[in-house]
Design a protein around this motif. Structure first.
Motif, PDB file in Angstrom:
ATOM      1  N   MET A   1     -11.672   2.633 -15.181  1.00 37.01           N
ATOM      2  CA  MET A   1     -12.716   3.443 -15.511  1.00 37.01           C
ATOM      3  C   MET A   1     -14.224   2.936 -15.007  1.00 37.01           C
ATOM      4  SD  MET A   1     -13.837   5.781 -17.827  1.00 37.01           S
ATOM      5  CE  MET A   1     -12.730   5.972 -19.200  1.00 37.01           C
TER       6      MET A   1
ATOM      7  N   SER B   1     -20.912   5.428 -19.332  1.00 37.96           N
ATOM      8  CA  SER B   1     -19.617   5.886 -18.847  1.00 37.96           C
ATOM      9  C   SER B   1     -19.244   7.088 -19.552  1.00 37.96           C
ATOM     10  CB  SER B   1     -18.273   4.572 -19.259  1.00 37.96           C
ATOM     11  OG  SER B   1     -18.573   4.506 -20.567  1.00 37.96           O
TER      12      SER B   1
ATOM     13  N   GLN C   1     -16.356  10.676 -18.595  1.00 43.21           N
ATOM     14  CA  GLN C   1     -15.625  11.681 -17.888  1.00 43.21           C
ATOM     15  C   GLN C   1     -16.054  13.120 -18.069  1.00 43.21           C
ATOM     16  OE1 GLN C   1     -11.359  10.804 -18.623  1.00 43.21           O
ATOM     17  NE2 GLN C   1     -11.669   8.918 -17.647  1.00 43.21           N
TER      18      GLN C   1
ATOM     19  N   SER D   1     -14.637   8.363  -7.344  1.00 42.85           N
ATOM     20  CA  SER D   1     -14.987   9.007  -8.854  1.00 42.85           C
ATOM     21  C   SER D   1     -14.390  10.096  -9.136  1.00 42.85           C
ATOM     22  CB  SER D   1     -16.151   9.044  -9.092  1.00 42.85           C
ATOM     23  OG  SER D   1     -17.035   7.680  -8.724  1.00 42.85           O
TER      24      SER D   1
ATOM     25  N   LYS E   1     -11.146  15.864 -12.748  1.00 40.98           N
ATOM     26  CA  LYS E   1     -12.024  15.263 -13.540  1.00 40.98           C
ATOM     27  C   LYS E   1     -13.135  14.200 -12.527  1.00 40.98           C
ATOM     28  CE  LYS E   1      -9.032  11.223 -14.752  1.00 40.98           C
ATOM     29  NZ  LYS E   1      -8.615  10.757 -16.035  1.00 40.98           N
TER      30      LYS E   1
ATOM     31  N   MET F   1     -15.414  10.895 -12.785  1.00 45.89           N
ATOM     32  CA  MET F   1     -15.475   9.622 -13.830  1.00 45.89           C
ATOM     33  C   MET F   1     -16.582   8.945 -13.462  1.00 45.89           C
ATOM     34  SD  MET F   1     -11.546   8.383 -13.240  1.00 45.89           S
ATOM     35  CE  MET F   1     -11.670   8.992 -11.804  1.00 45.89           C
TER      36      MET F   1
END
Length: 273
Positions: A1, A20, A22, A241, A270, A272
């Motif tokens: 992650m 953090s 997404q 990412s 996605k 991240m």
């Protein structure tokens, strides 16, 4: 992650922070929804105060699937934790019991909130709660209660590369118990198996992932209860990412009491951070 960490000063006190999340888009075929429903953002800040006490504040925003409306609802969760030596005391607001049972499970890209499944739908109600954790050697004892009167006790044991969890709780006047064991095989395979009795229904979870390379992951799960269950298989390719994924979901049993048919394919990407 992926995550961003750093420090800042507040009133002369050094604070740590972590950001953090997404940003996920999925295009659904057949019975699966399209959109950014599975995106989320989490923020955390922490510091040490007097007498060796650590303080951690967490908050996050995510979409939770609502069975009654067959749609997603944006929810914010928040918690404040005090830690000293082997003791943690936490107060917060979130889907406390669902997080306890499913929080360590693999998150499918089509269910990152762990709410669009037969087990998560039962326990995804948000409420204020208080929690106490005590850790000694490889054991963690957890107790919590929420403002609806639901009580939870759990034990986590890590030994010989196996992570064993036992959950015993009362929810809406029903007695529930769930057992879970997970392990990592070599450097490429991660798997877990869980089963129990939730709201007088036999429930089960099996999941696994296989890292073909450092950037390509194959994964899947089977999750549900005696009324409704689904199987998901997927593949994800990560580049820095960014990631692209494909998932297929099959309803193994027709929903009788809870759950909506999820048959279909989800393709997406996605970012991240």
């Amino acid at each position: 992650m992926a995550q961003t960490v750093g420090q800042y000063s507040l009133g002369g006190t050094t604070m740590n922070y972590m950001v953090s999340g997404q940003l996920i888009y999925g295009y659904g075929f057949d019975g699966l929804d399209s959109g950014f429903h599975h995106s989320h953002l989490d923020l955390s800040t922490s510091t040490s105060i007097r007498h060796g006490i650590d303080v951690t504040f967490n908050t996050g925003v995510r979409d939770i699937y609502d069975l009654r409306d067959d749609d997603y609802e944006t929810k914010a969760d928040v918690s404040l934790k005090l830690s000293k030596d082997n003791h943690d005391l936490k107060v917060g607001y979130d889907k406390n019991i669902a997080n306890k049972i499913l929080g360590n499970k693999m998150k499918m890209n089509g269910d990152t909130s762990l709410s669009k499944n037969a087990i998560g739908q039962k326990f995804s109600g948000y409420d204020a709660f208080v929690e106490y954790n005590y850790a000694v050697q490889n054991y963690i004892l957890i107790t919590s209660a929420d403002f609806d009167g639901n009580l939870y006790s759990g034990l986590s044991v890590y030994a010989n590369d196996f992570d064993v969890k036992i959950h015993v709780f009362e929810h809406q006047d029903d007695f529930n118990v769930f057992f879970d064991v997970g392990t990592v095989i070599g450097e490429q395979i991660k798997t877990s198996l869980g089963f129990g009795l939730n709201q007088e229904k036999l429930s089960f979870i099996a999941d696994g992932s296989y890292f073909v390379t450092d950037t390509l992951n194959l994964y899947g799960n089977v999750l549900g209860d005696e009324d409704y269950s689904t199987a998901t298989v997927g593949a994800e390719y990560v580049y820095g990412s960014f990631a692209a994924y494909a998932e297929g979901v099959v309803a193994l049993t027709s929903p009788k009491v809870s759950g909506q048919s999820q048959d279909g394919v989800l393709l997406g990407a996605k970012f991240m951070f």
